[in-house]
Write an enzyme that holds these catalytic residues in place. Structure first.
Site: not given
Ligand code: NDP
Length: 477
Positions: A183, A257, A291, A388
């Site tokens: 996904k 991660e 990240c 973060e």
């Molecule tokens: P999320 O953790 O929400 O998103 C990561 C992925 O998980 C997306 O594909 C998301 O879908 C999906 N997801 C969301 N909720 C669920 C769930 N309950 N079960 C399974 N999968 C799920 O990150 P965000 O995009 O909301 O970002 C929020 C914050 O997270 C950022 O501001 C940043 O601080 C941090 N972040 C950190 C990352 C890293 O690499 N460490 C990467 C991205 C964000 P959808 O696309 O619909 O949200």
């Protein structure tokens, strides 16, 4: 010295072959998803790029079923040398279509074209080449004579490196004989669906790779699906914890991660101009949506003023704007939500008494942009030192002794990466040993290679991606 004026040098948007609509990829075919379609937006202009079909519960079931069948009947029984041929083919097709993919990534994500073209895409192809090389050598990887795959992997990726995170997930899974249902993030689904076209071009057997666009609920369905053997997730710590709770007590394997708040430590003997380049790369690369970004600069007190002067000058030369322009250094923030999160945290930094400096660069009126910002006089208790921000915002703290540097660097619930800047090799080794971080860079930052494992400690997650050790995450060992 003034800054050169550059004429606009936009990459051609036509190269992206943008289509008005995209569909989920299940069992080797693009199918109408029965979820509510989503519209993906160009964050640099706020225009809708395309409509994307999403997966419902029944689509998730169909995709998992297809992946299970492909695993049992085709992919697991296939000799590693044959699997390798598919992976090599995919790697070469990614190279052939890299310009198209780079432009599409930039349109959908907002990252500068020079980064998607020169960093993301070459690393994506490298991941497939690297893992293709492992597919027929798994018995020599140190996991016994006949290491077995896990089965069907559910993979959930974020929006900051859409295609690169896909490669980090899919390449090792396929090389080790697993099949996948992936996904992509809701705001950046497009390159994953072009990758699905590449799977078709490579004549990958149906069901080996399935791509299900959608929001978090599609991810949650994958996590809870009873016929999935492994979940691999990259994203926020908050969602990672939720997934861990859901997977607990089931036989599913899990790798996470998650976030980070990396310390980039500059000692007084460091070559300052080089360190400035590393600091800039560490926090302003990909708008700070990284990240492992070096979001906390720890500068030795005796050089902090000089370092900050040079840093502010250098940051003021960064060009912010149209991500498709080849001269752009800092592109668009990926979404309105992320922009508002960055603004909120920056306001908190000011309210808590840190000193804010923001680059005087012009900021486009349309689109989601945030000018590079450096906070000095930051204390460890401030939110901008602990949380973060995931944007182009650097928090600067100081230290006097190596022990203080280590203590401050480790004073975080995270532990993904760190940087050390010093001329002394012995100091690099001794400090690196004491840092609780999965990756420690010395006199450089943000370097990636498929052969180098990547992953975190503590709330940055567990499991490693890349290298020999990364294979373990997809093997029954
Ligand atoms: P999320 O953790 O929400 O998103 C990561 C992925 O998980 C997306 O594909 C998301 O879908 C999906 N997801 C969301 N909720 C669920 C769930 N309950 N079960 C399974 N999968 C799920 O990150 P965000 O995009 O909301 O970002 C929020 C914050 O997270 C950022 O501001 C940043 O601080 C941090 N972040 C950190 C990352 C890293 O690499 N460490 C990467 C991205 C964000 P959808 O696309 O619909 O949200």
């Amino acid at each position: 010295m003034g800054i050169f004026e550059y004429a606009p040098a936009p990459e051609s948007r036509a190269l992206a072959n943008l289509k008005p609509s995209y569909r989920p990829f299940i069992n080797g075919e693009f199918t109408d998803g029965s979820g509510e379609p989503l519209k993906t937006v160009n964050p640099a202009t706020e225009e809708v790029l395309a409509e994307v079909g999403t997966a419902s519960q029944s689509d998730v079931d169909t995709a998992v079923k297809a992946a299970r069948k492909a695993y049992e009947k085709t992919w697991r029984p296939m000799p590693g040398a044959e699997r390798a041929k598919y992976l090599f083919r995919i790697a070469r097709l990614i190279q052939e279509r890299s310009r198209e993919l780079a432009v599409l990534e930039t349109l959908d994500n907002g990252k500068p074209i020079k980064e998607s073209r020169d960093s993301d895409l070459p690393t994506v192809a490298a991941h497939f080449f690297y893992h293709a090389g492992w597919a027929d050598k798994l018995e020599y990887a140190g996991y016994g004579p006949d290491p077995r795959p896990l089965g069907v992997a559910g993979q959930i990726i974020p929006w900051n490196f859409p295609l690169l995170m896909l490669a980090w997930k899919i390449a090792p899974a396929l090389a080790t004989g697993n099949t996948v249902v992936l996904k992509p993030a809701e705001t950046t689904p497009l390159t994953a669906l072009v990758f699905a076209e590449i799977c078709q071009q490579a004549e990958l057997p149906p069901g080996v790779v399935n791509i299900l666009p959608g929001a978090g609920d599609v991810g949650a369905r994958l996590v809870n699906h009873e016929d999935i053997d492994k979940i691999a997730f990259t994203g926020s710590t908050e969602v990672g914890k939720e997934i861990q709770r859901q997977v607990a007590g089931t036989p599913k394997r899990l790798t996470l991660e998650l976030g980070g708040k990396a310390a980039n430590i500059v000692f007084d003997d460091a070559p300052l101009d080089q360190a400035v380049e590393g600091i800039v790369n560490g926090i302003f690369f990909n708008q700070g949506h990284v990240c492992c970004a070096g979001s906390r600069l720890l500068a030795q007190e005796s050089i902090v003023d000089e370092l900050l002067d040079r840093l502010r000058y250098r940051v003021s030369t960064l060009r912010l704007g149209d991500p498709l322009d080849k001269n752009t250094d800092v592109g668009a923030i990926n979404s309105a939500d992320q922009l508002s999160k960055i603004r909120d945290l920056v306001e908190t930094g000011e309210a808590e008494g840190a000193h804010r400096w923001t680059s005087p660069c012009p900021v486009p009126e349309r689109g989601f942009f945030f000018a590079p910002t450096v906070f000095s006089d930051v204390h460890q208790s401030m939110r901008i030192a602990r949380e973060e921000i995931f944007g182009p915002v650097l928090s600067v703290l100081t230290f006097r002794t190596p022990d203080e540097a280590v203590a401050k660097a480790n004073n975080t619930p995270y532990g993904l990466s760190a940087g050390i800047w010093t001329e002394k090799g012995s100091r690099i080794l001794s400090i690196a040993n004491r840092l609780r971080a999965g990756v420690v860079w010395a006199n450089t930052f943000n370097r990636f290679d498929p052969a180098a494992p990547f992953g975190g400690y503590q709330e940055s997650g567990f499991g490693r991606e890349g290298g020999r050790i990364g294979l373990e995450a997809y093997l029954d060992v």
